[in-house]
Design a protein around this motif. Sequence first.
Motif, PDB file in Angstrom:
ATOM      1  N   ILE A  55      -6.708   6.665 -10.326  1.00  0.00           N
ATOM      2  CA  ILE A  55      -6.271   5.350 -10.799  1.00  0.00           C
ATOM      3  C   ILE A  55      -4.838   5.078 -10.348  1.00  0.00           C
ATOM      4  O   ILE A  55      -4.527   3.977  -9.877  1.00  0.00           O
ATOM      5  CB  ILE A  55      -6.421   5.243 -12.330  1.00  0.00           C
ATOM      6  N   ALA A  56      -3.975   6.083 -10.457  1.00  0.00           N
ATOM      7  CA  ALA A  56      -2.573   5.928 -10.026  1.00  0.00           C
ATOM      8  C   ALA A  56      -2.501   5.655  -8.525  1.00  0.00           C
ATOM      9  O   ALA A  56      -1.697   4.824  -8.074  1.00  0.00           O
ATOM     10  CB  ALA A  56      -1.777   7.174 -10.389  1.00  0.00           C
ATOM     11  N   ILE A  57      -3.326   6.333  -7.755  1.00  0.00           N
ATOM     12  CA  ILE A  57      -3.366   6.115  -6.307  1.00  0.00           C
ATOM     13  C   ILE A  57      -3.794   4.683  -5.994  1.00  0.00           C
ATOM     14  O   ILE A  57      -3.210   4.023  -5.132  1.00  0.00           O
ATOM     15  CB  ILE A  57      -4.296   7.153  -5.634  1.00  0.00           C
ATOM     16  N   ALA A  58      -4.804   4.190  -6.702  1.00  0.00           N
ATOM     17  CA  ALA A  58      -5.270   2.812  -6.486  1.00  0.00           C
ATOM     18  C   ALA A  58      -4.146   1.825  -6.771  1.00  0.00           C
ATOM     19  O   ALA A  58      -3.917   0.896  -5.987  1.00  0.00           O
ATOM     20  CB  ALA A  58      -6.474   2.526  -7.375  1.00  0.00           C
ATOM     21  N   ILE A  59      -3.436   2.040  -7.857  1.00  0.00           N
ATOM     22  CA  ILE A  59      -2.330   1.138  -8.211  1.00  0.00           C
ATOM     23  C   ILE A  59      -1.206   1.244  -7.181  1.00  0.00           C
ATOM     24  O   ILE A  59      -0.671   0.226  -6.730  1.00  0.00           O
ATOM     25  CB  ILE A  59      -1.823   1.438  -9.631  1.00  0.00           C
ATOM     26  N   ALA A  60      -0.853   2.461  -6.793  1.00  0.00           N
ATOM     27  CA  ALA A  60       0.228   2.655  -5.819  1.00  0.00           C
ATOM     28  C   ALA A  60      -0.112   2.034  -4.468  1.00  0.00           C
ATOM     29  O   ALA A  60       0.777   1.552  -3.761  1.00  0.00           O
ATOM     30  CB  ALA A  60       0.532   4.145  -5.657  1.00  0.00           C
ATOM     31  N   ALA A  61      -1.396   2.017  -4.111  1.00  0.00           N
ATOM     32  CA  ALA A  61      -1.802   1.452  -2.815  1.00  0.00           C
ATOM     33  C   ALA A  61      -1.644  -0.066  -2.766  1.00  0.00           C
ATOM     34  O   ALA A  61      -1.555  -0.642  -1.685  1.00  0.00           O
ATOM     35  CB  ALA A  61      -3.245   1.842  -2.502  1.00  0.00           C
ATOM     36  N   VAL A  62      -1.579  -0.705  -3.914  1.00  0.00           N
ATOM     37  CA  VAL A  62      -1.432  -2.159  -3.962  1.00  0.00           C
ATOM     38  C   VAL A  62      -0.084  -2.594  -3.388  1.00  0.00           C
ATOM     39  O   VAL A  62       0.017  -3.608  -2.710  1.00  0.00           O
ATOM     40  CB  VAL A  62      -1.596  -2.675  -5.411  1.00  0.00           C
ATOM     41  N   PHE A  63       0.946  -1.797  -3.627  1.00  0.00           N
ATOM     42  CA  PHE A  63       2.314  -2.183  -3.270  1.00  0.00           C
ATOM     43  C   PHE A  63       2.767  -1.513  -1.979  1.00  0.00           C
ATOM     44  O   PHE A  63       2.608  -0.298  -1.812  1.00  0.00           O
ATOM     45  CB  PHE A  63       3.269  -1.822  -4.417  1.00  0.00           C
ATOM     46  N   LYS A  64       3.346  -2.293  -1.075  1.00  0.00           N
ATOM     47  CA  LYS A  64       3.810  -1.743   0.212  1.00  0.00           C
ATOM     48  C   LYS A  64       4.812  -0.614   0.004  1.00  0.00           C
ATOM     49  O   LYS A  64       4.808   0.356   0.758  1.00  0.00           O
ATOM     50  CB  LYS A  64       4.435  -2.836   1.075  1.00  0.00           C
ATOM     51  N   THR A  65       5.652  -0.717  -1.021  1.00  0.00           N
ATOM     52  CA  THR A  65       6.703   0.283  -1.232  1.00  0.00           C
ATOM     53  C   THR A  65       6.148   1.647  -1.654  1.00  0.00           C
ATOM     54  O   THR A  65       6.813   2.662  -1.443  1.00  0.00           O
ATOM     55  CB  THR A  65       7.725  -0.196  -2.281  1.00  0.00           C
ATOM     56  N   THR A  66       4.958   1.677  -2.236  1.00  0.00           N
ATOM     57  CA  THR A  66       4.384   2.952  -2.679  1.00  0.00           C
ATOM     58  C   THR A  66       3.088   3.313  -1.944  1.00  0.00           C
ATOM     59  O   THR A  66       2.456   4.311  -2.263  1.00  0.00           O
ATOM     60  CB  THR A  66       4.108   2.913  -4.200  1.00  0.00           C
ATOM     61  N   ARG A  67       2.721   2.512  -0.955  1.00  0.00           N
ATOM     62  CA  ARG A  67       1.453   2.732  -0.257  1.00  0.00           C
ATOM     63  C   ARG A  67       1.443   4.036   0.539  1.00  0.00           C
ATOM     64  O   ARG A  67       0.425   4.738   0.583  1.00  0.00           O
ATOM     65  CB  ARG A  67       1.148   1.550   0.657  1.00  0.00           C
ATOM     66  N   THR A  68       2.548   4.384   1.163  1.00  0.00           N
ATOM     67  CA  THR A  68       2.593   5.650   1.908  1.00  0.00           C
ATOM     68  C   THR A  68       2.378   6.821   0.960  1.00  0.00           C
ATOM     69  O   THR A  68       1.619   7.745   1.262  1.00  0.00           O
ATOM     70  CB  THR A  68       3.940   5.793   2.650  1.00  0.00           C
ATOM     71  N   LEU A  69       3.025   6.759  -0.198  1.00  0.00           N
ATOM     72  CA  LEU A  69       2.833   7.795  -1.212  1.00  0.00           C
ATOM     73  C   LEU A  69       1.374   7.848  -1.654  1.00  0.00           C
ATOM     74  O   LEU A  69       0.804   8.935  -1.812  1.00  0.00           O
ATOM     75  CB  LEU A  69       3.745   7.529  -2.413  1.00  0.00           C
ATOM     76  N   ALA A  70       0.759   6.689  -1.823  1.00  0.00           N
ATOM     77  CA  ALA A  70      -0.654   6.639  -2.207  1.00  0.00           C
ATOM     78  C   ALA A  70      -1.539   7.285  -1.141  1.00  0.00           C
ATOM     79  O   ALA A  70      -2.444   8.054  -1.468  1.00  0.00           O
ATOM     80  CB  ALA A  70      -1.090   5.190  -2.437  1.00  0.00           C
ATOM     81  N   GLY A  71      -1.264   6.992   0.120  1.00  0.00           N
ATOM     82  CA  GLY A  71      -2.061   7.570   1.201  1.00  0.00           C
ATOM     83  C   GLY A  71      -1.939   9.078   1.268  1.00  0.00           C
ATOM     84  O   GLY A  71      -2.945   9.793   1.313  1.00  0.00           O
ATOM     85  N   TYR A  72      -0.709   9.563   1.245  1.00  0.00           N
ATOM     86  CA  TYR A  72      -0.513  11.018   1.318  1.00  0.00           C
ATOM     87  C   TYR A  72      -0.940  11.713   0.033  1.00  0.00           C
ATOM     88  O   TYR A  72      -1.434  12.848   0.056  1.00  0.00           O
ATOM     89  CB  TYR A  72       0.923  11.347   1.700  1.00  0.00           C
ATOM     90  N   GLY A  73      -0.785  11.028  -1.101  1.00  0.00           N
ATOM     91  CA  GLY A  73      -1.292  11.576  -2.359  1.00  0.00           C
ATOM     92  C   GLY A  73      -2.795  11.708  -2.336  1.00  0.00           C
ATOM     93  O   GLY A  73      -3.369  12.683  -2.842  1.00  0.00           O
ATOM     94  N   THR A  74      -3.457  10.741  -1.729  1.00  0.00           N
ATOM     95  CA  THR A  74      -4.917  10.790  -1.595  1.00  0.00           C
ATOM     96  C   THR A  74      -5.329  11.957  -0.710  1.00  0.00           C
ATOM     97  O   THR A  74      -6.289  12.674  -1.016  1.00  0.00           O
ATOM     98  CB  THR A  74      -5.459   9.471  -1.012  1.00  0.00           C
ATOM     99  N   ILE A  75      -4.604  12.159   0.368  1.00  0.00           N
ATOM    100  CA  ILE A  75      -4.915  13.289   1.254  1.00  0.00           C
ATOM    101  C   ILE A  75      -4.803  14.603   0.492  1.00  0.00           C
ATOM    102  O   ILE A  75      -5.697  15.450   0.558  1.00  0.00           O
ATOM    103  CB  ILE A  75      -4.005  13.273   2.501  1.00  0.00           C
ATOM    104  N   ALA A  76      -3.721  14.775  -0.260  1.00  0.00           N
ATOM    105  CA  ALA A  76      -3.543  16.004  -1.048  1.00  0.00           C
ATOM    106  C   ALA A  76      -4.671  16.163  -2.064  1.00  0.00           C
ATOM    107  O   ALA A  76      -5.251  17.251  -2.214  1.00  0.00           O
ATOM    108  CB  ALA A  76      -2.187  15.976  -1.747  1.00  0.00           C
ATOM    109  N   MET A  77      -4.997  15.074  -2.741  1.00  0.00           N
ATOM    110  CA  MET A  77      -6.053  15.109  -3.750  1.00  0.00           C
ATOM    111  C   MET A  77      -7.405  15.459  -3.116  1.00  0.00           C
ATOM    112  O   MET A  77      -8.142  16.304  -3.631  1.00  0.00           O
ATOM    113  CB  MET A  77      -6.136  13.753  -4.444  1.00  0.00           C
ATOM    114  N   LEU A  78      -7.713  14.845  -1.985  1.00  0.00           N
ATOM    115  CA  LEU A  78      -8.989  15.122  -1.320  1.00  0.00           C
ATOM    116  C   LEU A  78      -9.077  16.572  -0.850  1.00  0.00           C
ATOM    117  O   LEU A  78     -10.164  17.170  -0.875  1.00  0.00           O
ATOM    118  CB  LEU A  78      -9.199  14.166  -0.147  1.00  0.00           C
ATOM    119  N   LEU A  79      -7.967  17.137  -0.427  1.00  0.00           N
ATOM    120  CA  LEU A  79      -7.976  18.546  -0.027  1.00  0.00           C
ATOM    121  C   LEU A  79      -8.272  19.445  -1.228  1.00  0.00           C
ATOM    122  O   LEU A  79      -9.024  20.406  -1.119  1.00  0.00           O
ATOM    123  CB  LEU A  79      -6.662  18.919   0.651  1.00  0.00           C
TER     124      LEU A  79
END
Length: 131
Positions: A55-79
């Motif tokens: 849920i936090a990743i989905a919210i972070a992906a909405v905003f350009k300022t936190t989208r990179t964090l959301a993407g890399y956070g998703t990668i870590a989570m998926l691993l």
Amino acid sequence: MAIVMRSKFSLIAFVVFYLVAGLMHFIQPGFYIQVIPKYLGDSSLLNQAAGIAEIAIAIAAVFKTTRTLAGYGTIAMLLVFVIPHVYFIQLGSCAGDFCIPSWVAWLRLLVIHPLLLYWAYAISKNKTKLL
């Protein structure tokens, strides 16, 4: 493919996908708890943490300022999620009454999971404005 992954549609789909995935950890916790290996600790707590993270990743992906964090956070989570995917296969591709053919479980792990990793990476580079 990179152009498609950097589109507004791809970004909206990503947000919806991870928001729904995160909510499902609270709507259907029993399914997720069954595929978390006991050696990882409290399955219920880990399931809730995974739901909150998605849920936090989905919210972070909405905003350009936190989208990179959301993407890399998703990668870590998926691993990290590789562990329950492998465990699910070890359980015979069954979680309680829910069973799928083993080849589908392997397809999820070896094909779909890497595509999700790529999608997360592409989202981290997506500069589309949503709000």
